[in-house]
Structure formats: C-alpha cells, structure tokens
Design an enzyme around this catalytic site. Sequence first.
Site, PDB file in Angstrom:
ATOM      1  N   LYS A  23       0.645  -1.106   0.035  1.00 43.60           N
ATOM      2  CA  LYS A  23       0.100  -0.048   0.190  1.00 43.60           C
ATOM      3  C   LYS A  23       0.793   1.472  -0.276  1.00 43.60           C
ATOM      4  CE  LYS A  23      -1.844   1.731   4.209  1.00 43.60           C
ATOM      5  NZ  LYS A  23      -1.421   3.027   4.329  1.00 43.60           N
ATOM      6  N   ASN A  24       1.949   1.263   0.858  1.00 44.87           N
ATOM      7  CA  ASN A  24       2.604   2.559   1.133  1.00 44.87           C
ATOM      8  C   ASN A  24       3.725   2.678  -0.024  1.00 44.87           C
ATOM      9  OD1 ASN A  24       1.213   2.798   3.295  1.00 44.87           O
ATOM     10  ND2 ASN A  24       2.601   2.166   4.987  1.00 44.87           N
ATOM     11  N   ARG A  97      -4.002  10.423   3.370  1.00 42.30           N
ATOM     12  CA  ARG A  97      -2.803  11.435   3.639  1.00 42.30           C
ATOM     13  C   ARG A  97      -2.033  11.426   2.321  1.00 42.30           C
ATOM     14  NH1 ARG A  97      -1.267  13.246   8.054  1.00 42.30           N
ATOM     15  NH2 ARG A  97       1.026  13.475   7.747  1.00 42.30           N
ATOM     16  N   CYS A 121      -4.710   7.551   9.569  1.00 44.45           N
ATOM     17  CA  CYS A 121      -4.916   7.047  10.794  1.00 44.45           C
ATOM     18  C   CYS A 121      -4.794   7.910  12.013  1.00 44.45           C
ATOM     19  CB  CYS A 121      -4.164   5.577  11.095  1.00 44.45           C
ATOM     20  SG  CYS A 121      -4.876   4.216   9.966  1.00 44.45           S
ATOM     21  N   ARG A 126       0.206  13.920  13.442  1.00 47.04           N
ATOM     22  CA  ARG A 126       0.740  13.643  12.140  1.00 47.04           C
ATOM     23  C   ARG A 126       0.515  15.098  11.457  1.00 47.04           C
ATOM     24  NH1 ARG A 126      -1.742   8.404   9.576  1.00 47.04           N
ATOM     25  NH2 ARG A 126       0.310   8.316   8.593  1.00 47.04           N
ATOM     26  N   ASP A 311       4.498   0.033  11.935  1.00 41.74           N
ATOM     27  CA  ASP A 311       3.299  -0.912  11.606  1.00 41.74           C
ATOM     28  C   ASP A 311       3.198  -2.194  12.206  1.00 41.74           C
ATOM     29  OD1 ASP A 311       2.107   1.455  10.166  1.00 41.74           O
ATOM     30  OD2 ASP A 311       4.181   1.366   9.191  1.00 41.74           O
ATOM     31  N   VAL A 333       8.124   6.113  16.694  1.00 42.02           N
ATOM     32  CA  VAL A 333       7.932   6.760  15.587  1.00 42.02           C
ATOM     33  C   VAL A 333       6.409   7.639  15.699  1.00 42.02           C
ATOM     34  CG1 VAL A 333       7.067   6.619  13.155  1.00 42.02           C
ATOM     35  CG2 VAL A 333       8.867   5.061  14.294  1.00 42.02           C
ATOM     36  N   ARG A 419      -8.962  -0.354   3.838  1.00 48.05           N
ATOM     37  CA  ARG A 419      -8.136   0.558   3.453  1.00 48.05           C
ATOM     38  C   ARG A 419      -6.465  -0.030   2.984  1.00 48.05           C
ATOM     39  NH1 ARG A 419      -6.294   4.862   7.194  1.00 48.05           N
ATOM     40  NH2 ARG A 419      -4.781   5.370   5.504  1.00 48.05           N
TER      41      ARG A 419
HETATM   42  N1  EPU Z   1       5.794  13.979  11.073  1.00 46.66           N
HETATM   43  C1  EPU Z   1       6.131  15.222  11.609  1.00 46.66           C
HETATM   44  N2  EPU Z   1       5.865  16.238  10.535  1.00 46.66           N
HETATM   45  C2  EPU Z   1       5.590  16.086   9.270  1.00 46.66           C
HETATM   46  C3  EPU Z   1       5.520  14.624   8.749  1.00 46.66           C
HETATM   47  C4  EPU Z   1       5.841  13.756   9.702  1.00 46.66           C
HETATM   48  O1  EPU Z   1       6.143  15.610  12.779  1.00 46.66           O
HETATM   49  O2  EPU Z   1       5.275  16.901   8.439  1.00 46.66           O
HETATM   50  C5  EPU Z   1       6.189  13.093  12.020  1.00 46.66           C
HETATM   51  C6  EPU Z   1       4.939  12.365  12.302  1.00 46.66           C
HETATM   52  O3  EPU Z   1       3.976  12.874  12.981  1.00 46.66           O
HETATM   53  C7  EPU Z   1       5.431  10.884  13.016  1.00 46.66           C
HETATM   54  C8  EPU Z   1       6.786  10.856  12.140  1.00 46.66           C
HETATM   55  O4  EPU Z   1       7.099  12.327  11.650  1.00 46.66           O
HETATM   56  O5  EPU Z   1       5.609  11.284  14.173  1.00 46.66           O
HETATM   57  C9  EPU Z   1       6.972  10.295  11.112  1.00 46.66           C
HETATM   58  O6  EPU Z   1       5.953  10.084  10.098  1.00 46.66           O
HETATM   59  P1  EPU Z   1       6.067   9.773   8.598  1.00 46.66           P
HETATM   60  O7  EPU Z   1       6.146  11.067   7.880  1.00 46.66           O
HETATM   61  O8  EPU Z   1       7.295   8.976   8.327  1.00 46.66           O
HETATM   62  O9  EPU Z   1       4.841   9.123   8.194  1.00 46.66           O
HETATM   63  P2  EPU Z   1       3.758   9.242   6.824  1.00 46.66           P
HETATM   64  O10 EPU Z   1       4.674   9.292   5.611  1.00 46.66           O
HETATM   65  O11 EPU Z   1       2.813  10.014   7.360  1.00 46.66           O
HETATM   66  C10 EPU Z   1       4.098   6.419   6.192  1.00 46.66           C
HETATM   67  C11 EPU Z   1       2.940   5.372   6.100  1.00 46.66           C
HETATM   68  C12 EPU Z   1       2.576   5.166   7.637  1.00 46.66           C
HETATM   69  C13 EPU Z   1       3.797   4.465   8.262  1.00 46.66           C
HETATM   70  C14 EPU Z   1       4.922   5.617   8.653  1.00 46.66           C
HETATM   71  C15 EPU Z   1       6.411   5.354   9.154  1.00 46.66           C
HETATM   72  C16 EPU Z   1       1.916   5.836   4.213  1.00 46.66           C
HETATM   73  C17 EPU Z   1       0.799   6.361   3.495  1.00 46.66           C
HETATM   74  N3  EPU Z   1       1.934   5.954   5.510  1.00 46.66           N
HETATM   75  O12 EPU Z   1       3.413   7.659   7.055  1.00 46.66           O
HETATM   76  O13 EPU Z   1       1.803   3.713   7.389  1.00 46.66           O
HETATM   77  O14 EPU Z   1       3.414   4.181   9.679  1.00 46.66           O
HETATM   78  O15 EPU Z   1       5.164   6.064   7.207  1.00 46.66           O
HETATM   79  O16 EPU Z   1       6.803   4.420   8.692  1.00 46.66           O
HETATM   80  O17 EPU Z   1       2.923   5.718   3.639  1.00 46.66           O
HETATM   81  C18 EPU Z   1      -0.274   2.545   7.703  1.00 46.66           C
HETATM   82  O18 EPU Z   1       0.015   1.919   6.767  1.00 46.66           O
HETATM   83  O19 EPU Z   1      -1.133   2.025   8.547  1.00 46.66           O
HETATM   84  C19 EPU Z   1       0.735   3.894   8.218  1.00 46.66           C
HETATM   85  C20 EPU Z   1       0.181   4.505   9.039  1.00 46.66           C
END
Ligand code: EPU
Length: 438
Positions: A23-24, A97, A121, A126, A311, A333, A419
């Site tokens: 998915k990601n 997102r 989620c 976030r 995850d 994380v 999802r």
């Molecule tokens: N963060 C910030 N500011 C930002 C972006 C992120 O403070 O602008 C913080 C977040 O709040 C979090 C940390 O940085 O504490 C890491 O967030 P990251 O940006 O790495 O996560 P993401 O890109 O929003 C993706 C996956 C998530 C997975 C995370 C970590 C997708 C669509 N989502 O999220 O997957 O947990 O990376 O590996 O790729 C899931 O699949 O259920 C899921 C939540």
Amino acid sequence: MSTTFTVRGGKPLTGEVTVRGAKNLVSKAMVAALLGEEPSELRSVPDIRDVAIVKELLKVHGVGIDWDVEGGVIRMDPSNVERAHVADIDAHAGSSRIPILFCGPLLHRLGEAIIPDLGGCRIGDRPINYHLDVLRQFGAHVDKREHGIYITAPNGLTGTKIRLEYPSVGATEQVLLTAVRAKGLTELENAAVEPEIEDLISVLQKMGAIISLSTDRTIIIEGVERLGGYTHTALADRIEAGSWACAALVTGGDVFVRGAEQKAMSTFLNILRKVGAGMEIKDDGIRFFATDEPLRPVAVETDVHPGFMTDWQQPLVVLLTQAEGISIVHETVYENRLGFTSALNDMGAQIQVYRECLGGSSCRFGQRNFNHSAVVSGPRQLEGRNITVPDLRGGFSYLIAALAADGISNIYGIDLIDRGYESFRDKLTALGADFWEG
Ligand code: EPU
C-alpha cells in the site's frame, strides 16, 4: 454501510495467503505517474481502498485510468492532465494522507495544487509541517485556507539543500516527487530509506530521473526537464505479511504467506525468531507456524528503517500477550500508537503503558506526557468482547486478538481494514477462521 463483524475465536489459522504490492509504495508510484509525459503501468496492485482513493484523485486531474483489479495492473495516462474542480478534490477530504504528495507533480504540471484536508489513521498528531517547509524551500507559495491548502509556484521550482529534522517517510517522498523535475540539484540529508522509498526511487529512475542514495541517509537528485512513463512491479506489502504472520502465531496456526519478501522483513524476522516462532523462509514466501515450545518475551523498539517498523508494532503486541514473561515495547515513531492496548486489556491482556522511554534509548517523546512505552505480561488467555476498530493496524490487531480469544467478539468499524488489507475476508475464510457479518 458498516456492519458488525463477529468472530468465534480459538481456531488456529492454517493454509496460505498471498500478499501483493505494498500500500505504502503503490499509492506513491501512482502519484509519480502524474510526472510523466507518457503512460505508466504498475503491477501487483492490491484491491484496497487507498488505491481507489488515489485512482479517483488522479482521475479528477485528467489522468486516464484503466485498472484490471483481478490482474492487479493499473495503467495511467497523464497526457491530458488538467486543473481539477475544487469540489471534486474536496470530495476526498479526510480520506487519506496521500493527497499531500500530489503537490510537487501538480506544481510541475499545472503551476498550482489544491490539497484537501487530509485523513489517515489517528495515531498521533500527524502534522504536515515538514511537507510544507520542503515545498517552500523549492520555491512554492503555500496558502492555508479553511478547507485545504492552495500551493502555487509562479517562478517554477528550484533544487535546494534540505535537512529533515526527523527521517519522515512522507517528507522524503515529497522531496523526491518534487526534486526530480525541479531546476538543478537537490540534496536531502537525514532522509527516510524505507524499502518502499527505494522502490519509489526505482520507479522514478525508470521514468528518467537521476537519483543517488548514500549510506548516510543522504539522497541527491539531479532535476531533469522531462520524465517518461514506467512499467513496474510493486514490492510486496511487508506490513500485511507481518500482520498475517502474527495472526498465524497468536492462534497457534500455520500459514504460508506467499509473496512475503525476506529482505524487506529481516528486522521483523529477527524479532519473531527471538519470540520463538516457527519459520521457513523460501524464495516465493515465508511460512510462519507455532511450535511446541512456549513463546518467549522480547524488548522491541520501533524505529525508521532498518529498525523495527511501527506498523508491525500493533500485531506484535497481540502476539506478545501470549509470550511467557514480560515484554517491553518502545514506540518511537508515533507518540500515540499504544491507545489500542486498552481494548486488549478488556479482553484479558495485561498491558501497562508508560510515558517513560523503556527498554533502551531515549526518544523525542520521552518526558512529554505521551504514553509510548508498553509492558506486556503474558501469557494471558484473551476473552471475546465487543470492540471498535480505532485505526488500520490497530483494527487488524483487534481482529487477530478476536481470532485467538475464547468465545465471541463483535468488531465494529471493520470497513477501515479495507483501506490496507486486500480481500481479508476471503483470506480469513481460506485460513479456516470462524466469522460472519451482519
Ligand atoms: N511528522 C511530522 N511532520 C511532518 C511529517 C511527519 O512531525 O510533516 C512526524 C509524524 O507525526 C510521525 C513521524 O514524523 O511522528 C513519522 O511520520 P512519517 O512522515 O514518516 O509517516 P507518514 O509518511 O505519514 C508513512 C506510512 C505510515 C507509516 C509511516 C512510518 C503511508 C501512506 N503511510 O506515514 O503507514 O506508519 O510512514 O513508516 O505511507 C499505515 O500503513 O498504517 C501507516 C500509518
């Protein structure tokens, strides 16, 4: 319409499931297709709601889409990309997102991007500050309005030097998807290097991008004037694979996860070995099975790749409720990804959460009032209960807890699992689970 999903627990899951593309990665590779001037074809695409959402968002921007759902192939033709109507974009507010990653490609193609309020989620605040800061560094103007974000780049986008405060997956993808067609060189320090990101880099390279990744988490991107299309098979979903592994083990079962890839899962496999899981790693998948030995407790800390991914944490916690002794889980994380444990306690688990960083290093959430460490005491017999799905991974974890529990559980909000888990109902049936919906 949401239904009640009822599980009669206590039956070991046995048989085989297949996992397709992650998915990601799939959702990001679909966004990348917007950057090309020719059609792209993505293979091993799972039939999950996040893919359907990105497909709709591409369509409202004029991308022609042909999705062979069963064959798992999606063809995207971006030759007629156009401005979307705000109402069409707004229809997707709160659903995912991924829209934030449309910024770079839309700025390159149209000079502006309108991003609806985001969903995803609720596992922490976030925020999207890294994304917006990065876009500003490339020269974009960001205007936050009531129902979304309006971004323009009147002078185009120019390569830049960026250092992420934290190796965020999304912010790294934002940089990649923006820098590949920005003018000049971009250097990104402290980048996330998850296997899904490496696979996205492969997709972009196929399109004509020039990207190099060094061992110190620095990514250098040389902007190019034009990108073509790609043909790519998505890497397998290591989160889904890990979830089925935990489901097999917590029910005392035996499941071959076809498509699970060892390399991307190696940290997970190490932890499962320590827990005492039976494992047979093959080229075409991994078999996970319960042995006659009791499960052992572990201390685990979630982290960015190559650490233990966040995850996997929720399904692992369910598994640890069945290990003999005390396990420690430190979530570094997301600040709020242990809330799901209270329902597990209602089911009979014994899990205590703490604000302190337990089990090793200190993280950025220490001393900040976030319950982000858990102590799991086992083994505890779980009992069926009424439970509500809190988020995607937490929801799947409740499902596997219900499958392991004594008696009947009613799970509400099960649709959230669609999802990210392809055909999970059919897979559960194939593994002999006892459940029904009504
Ligand atoms: N963060 C910030 N500011 C930002 C972006 C992120 O403070 O602008 C913080 C977040 O709040 C979090 C940390 O940085 O504490 C890491 O967030 P990251 O940006 O790495 O996560 P993401 O890109 O929003 C993706 C996956 C998530 C997975 C995370 C970590 C997708 C669509 N989502 O999220 O997957 O947990 O990376 O590996 O790729 C899931 O699949 O259920 C899921 C939540």
